[in-house]
Scaffold this active site. Sequence first.
Site, PDB file in Angstrom:
ATOM      1  N   LEU A  22     -59.144 -43.860 -16.545  1.00 24.88           N
ATOM      2  CA  LEU A  22     -57.859 -43.242 -16.829  1.00 24.88           C
ATOM      3  C   LEU A  22     -56.497 -44.070 -16.821  1.00 24.88           C
ATOM      4  O   LEU A  22     -55.786 -42.693 -18.006  1.00 24.88           O
ATOM      5  CB  LEU A  22     -57.854 -42.960 -14.997  1.00 24.88           C
ATOM      6  CG  LEU A  22     -56.142 -41.805 -14.990  1.00 24.88           C
ATOM      7  CD1 LEU A  22     -56.325 -40.299 -16.338  1.00 24.88           C
ATOM      8  CD2 LEU A  22     -55.969 -40.843 -13.666  1.00 24.88           C
ATOM      9  N   TYR A  23     -56.505 -44.670 -17.119  1.00 21.82           N
ATOM     10  CA  TYR A  23     -55.383 -45.463 -17.734  1.00 21.82           C
ATOM     11  C   TYR A  23     -55.443 -45.788 -18.660  1.00 21.82           C
ATOM     12  O   TYR A  23     -56.061 -47.239 -19.544  1.00 21.82           O
ATOM     13  CB  TYR A  23     -55.253 -47.092 -16.335  1.00 21.82           C
ATOM     14  CG  TYR A  23     -55.090 -46.889 -15.428  1.00 21.82           C
ATOM     15  CD1 TYR A  23     -54.515 -45.620 -14.063  1.00 21.82           C
ATOM     16  CD2 TYR A  23     -55.626 -47.618 -13.887  1.00 21.82           C
ATOM     17  CE1 TYR A  23     -54.744 -45.794 -12.827  1.00 21.82           C
ATOM     18  CE2 TYR A  23     -55.224 -47.561 -12.706  1.00 21.82           C
ATOM     19  CZ  TYR A  23     -54.959 -46.547 -12.321  1.00 21.82           C
ATOM     20  OH  TYR A  23     -55.282 -46.114 -10.734  1.00 21.82           O
TER      21      TYR A  23
END
Length: 278
Positions: free
Chosen positions: A55-56
């Site tokens: 997600l980052y």
Amino acid sequence: MTSTAFFIGGDFAVRRLGFGAMHLPTEPGPARETAVAVARRAVELGITLIDTAYLYGGGANEELLAEALHPYPDDLLVTTKVGVARTGPGGEWKLDGRPAVLRDQVERALRRLRVERIELLQLHRVDPETPLADQVGTLRDLRTEGKIGRIGLSEVTAGQLHQARRIVDIASVQNRYNLLDREHEPVLAACEAAGIAFLPWRTVAWGESGAEAEVAAVAAELDATPTQVALAWLLGHSPVILPIPGTARIDHLEENLAAERLDLPPAHRERLDRLSVH
């Protein structure tokens, strides 16, 4: 004296105070160069647990860590998370724990991190639209195939943890938790009973002004910073807690690590214990 080490999964020793890489900038330029320097400094200072996620930046954070740290020291555990994908109606991020998606994200993480096995892989969130048994079962199969060493969960209830443990061994849980937010105390208790690592995220968060003032007062009396007090409280609160504070600055990184040396006297700890907002 608070122990500074923990064996994740019972066999991988890490320093309890780790590092969360989420805030490291990944765009080309001076900020990225500083991010690389921060990651390298973390390892130089003895950090052996670094947390990232797909997600980052859609994997950009994983690539940054590989650029900064590969080949990794033998004692370094880089854990990543899967289960959130750009599969919403408009291509937006959404929880997605379908087996095919999890498998694809793990394969891509292996390539981005430049490893043959992810020693700790965590399910970022439980997808309510996919049976938990299918999500955890997929990670179990990937572990059997040698692509995952240990399996963790993130933002789960005690009930979900119990259900998952009936399917596969769980090595870690990563839930929101800090001095002023102890909503997941039941999950922490379950982790303590089973010897599961508890990786709190949002380790430092300030609430109402009165609570913030009390933390500041304790810090002043101990010649420390409020952040150090919050981290020292976590380290002393439970032997299974492995805080992963994040920062994009070397001075903050060094400040965080100094929390290991901060001894909270019983009277000060009691004052902090009374501050919980949950």
